[in-house]
Design an enzyme around this catalytic site. Structure first.
Site, mmCIF file in Angstrom:
data_model
loop_
_atom_site.group_PDB
_atom_site.id
_atom_site.type_symbol
_atom_site.label_atom_id
_atom_site.label_comp_id
_atom_site.label_asym_id
_atom_site.label_seq_id
_atom_site.Cartn_x
_atom_site.Cartn_y
_atom_site.Cartn_z
ATOM 1 N N ARG A 29 -1.670 8.823 -1.154
ATOM 2 C CA ARG A 29 -1.382 7.664 -1.996
ATOM 3 C C ARG A 29 0.099 7.313 -1.943
ATOM 4 O O ARG A 29 0.964 8.195 -1.946
ATOM 5 C CB ARG A 29 -1.803 7.948 -3.447
ATOM 6 C CG ARG A 29 -3.298 8.147 -3.554
ATOM 7 C CD ARG A 29 -3.829 8.095 -4.966
ATOM 8 N NE ARG A 29 -5.211 8.579 -4.965
ATOM 9 C CZ ARG A 29 -6.275 7.840 -4.637
ATOM 10 N NH1 ARG A 29 -6.117 6.579 -4.294
ATOM 11 N NH2 ARG A 29 -7.484 8.362 -4.632
ATOM 12 N N ASP A 30 0.374 6.002 -1.891
ATOM 13 C CA ASP A 30 1.752 5.504 -1.927
ATOM 14 C C ASP A 30 2.347 5.843 -3.287
ATOM 15 O O ASP A 30 1.697 5.648 -4.314
ATOM 16 C CB ASP A 30 1.747 3.988 -1.687
ATOM 17 C CG ASP A 30 3.126 3.451 -1.352
ATOM 18 O OD1 ASP A 30 4.057 3.636 -2.167
ATOM 19 O OD2 ASP A 30 3.284 2.836 -0.292
ATOM 20 N N ASN A 87 3.955 -2.482 9.034
ATOM 21 C CA ASN A 87 5.244 -3.151 9.169
ATOM 22 C C ASN A 87 6.036 -2.549 10.316
ATOM 23 O O ASN A 87 6.070 -1.330 10.478
ATOM 24 C CB ASN A 87 6.052 -2.993 7.876
ATOM 25 C CG ASN A 87 5.403 -3.702 6.701
ATOM 26 O OD1 ASN A 87 4.884 -4.799 6.848
ATOM 27 N ND2 ASN A 87 5.417 -3.057 5.543
ATOM 28 N N VAL A 96 10.248 3.657 6.321
ATOM 29 C CA VAL A 96 10.083 4.998 6.894
ATOM 30 C C VAL A 96 9.666 4.800 8.357
ATOM 31 O O VAL A 96 8.664 4.134 8.642
ATOM 32 C CB VAL A 96 9.016 5.824 6.138
ATOM 33 C CG1 VAL A 96 8.821 7.182 6.806
ATOM 34 C CG2 VAL A 96 9.409 6.005 4.678
ATOM 35 N N HIS A 100 2.917 3.902 9.760
ATOM 36 C CA HIS A 100 1.973 4.082 8.654
ATOM 37 C C HIS A 100 1.240 2.782 8.398
ATOM 38 O O HIS A 100 1.822 1.708 8.439
ATOM 39 C CB HIS A 100 2.669 4.586 7.387
ATOM 40 C CG HIS A 100 3.919 3.848 6.985
ATOM 41 N ND1 HIS A 100 5.101 3.940 7.682
ATOM 42 C CD2 HIS A 100 4.165 3.019 5.944
ATOM 43 C CE1 HIS A 100 6.029 3.195 7.079
ATOM 44 N NE2 HIS A 100 5.476 2.609 6.024
ATOM 45 N N MET A 101 -0.048 2.921 8.140
ATOM 46 C CA MET A 101 -0.895 1.780 7.794
ATOM 47 C C MET A 101 -1.114 1.806 6.289
ATOM 48 O O MET A 101 -1.592 2.802 5.748
ATOM 49 C CB MET A 101 -2.229 1.892 8.534
ATOM 50 C CG MET A 101 -3.242 0.816 8.155
ATOM 51 S SD MET A 101 -4.847 1.088 8.977
ATOM 52 C CE MET A 101 -4.543 0.312 10.569
ATOM 53 N N HIS A 102 -0.746 0.719 5.615
ATOM 54 C CA HIS A 102 -1.028 0.571 4.188
ATOM 55 C C HIS A 102 -2.461 0.093 4.008
ATOM 56 O O HIS A 102 -2.874 -0.877 4.667
ATOM 57 C CB HIS A 102 -0.114 -0.485 3.563
ATOM 58 C CG HIS A 102 1.348 -0.170 3.585
ATOM 59 N ND1 HIS A 102 1.998 0.391 2.519
ATOM 60 C CD2 HIS A 102 2.284 -0.328 4.559
ATOM 61 C CE1 HIS A 102 3.290 0.546 2.827
ATOM 62 N NE2 HIS A 102 3.487 0.121 4.056
#
Lengths: 114, 114
Positions: A29-30, A87, A96, A100-102
């Site tokens: 989790r973010d 991003n 970062v 990473h995939m949100h």
């Protein structure tokens, strides 16, 4: 990478609220959630940005989507829907430098996406 | 799929401003651009949503990222950055049910992503 935050998370050196993991990927989790469900899915392998993907990384990058599908089901958001965001570099807001995939879900996500 | 807009584009039955194509993928400019660069990258194969991805689709899904990297370079936005977005189902705003990755660039992209 010695000083990469996400490498440390995937090695268990920094704690995270892990929701999925296998040999290739880990998802957690973010810490700054932007939606009721906000999970980051990362390859265990350190790849800094999408610009750094090699042809040999395509399968692992595809697995990010398979993991997203699994996590969405776990979170109960598959049918209502979810947005996946990656991003690359500053104008997109990448902070970062480990791909990473949100996965965002649990509310209506407006358009444009930022 | 007979009535899928993006299947018709990939078969050349409906015109589009194509920026990249190979045996597996095709990419074209969004007709409703939300940024100076706004391209849609799709697999030629009809897959409706991320929920419909099979394990055998992982390589093709990974190729979406490789195409994004190539297109970003073509557009001159690799260094400044770009955002990749895939919407699944209604709450995310998916309107065409053929998987497509949005590549947005050329301006600062805010957070949250919608």
């Amino acid at each position: 990478m010695h000083d990469c935050l996400f490498c440390k998370i995937q090695k268990g050196e920094i704690p995270a609220d892990i929701v999925f993991q296998d040999d290739d990927l880990i998802a957690f989790r973010d810490v700054n959630p932007q939606a009721p469900t906000h999970v980051l899915i990362i390859p265990r392998q350190h790849i800094a940005t999408v610009n750094d993907i090699a042809g040999s990384d395509e399968t692992i990058m595809g697995k990010l989507f398979s993991a997203a599908k699994i996590i969405a089901a776990q979170e109960g958001v598959s049918d209502d829907g979810y947005r996946l965001v990656v991003n690359c570099n500053a104008q997109a807001g990448q902070t970062v430098f480990h791909i990473h995939m949100h996965l965002l879900a649990g509310r209506n996500l407006s358009w444009p996406p930022g």
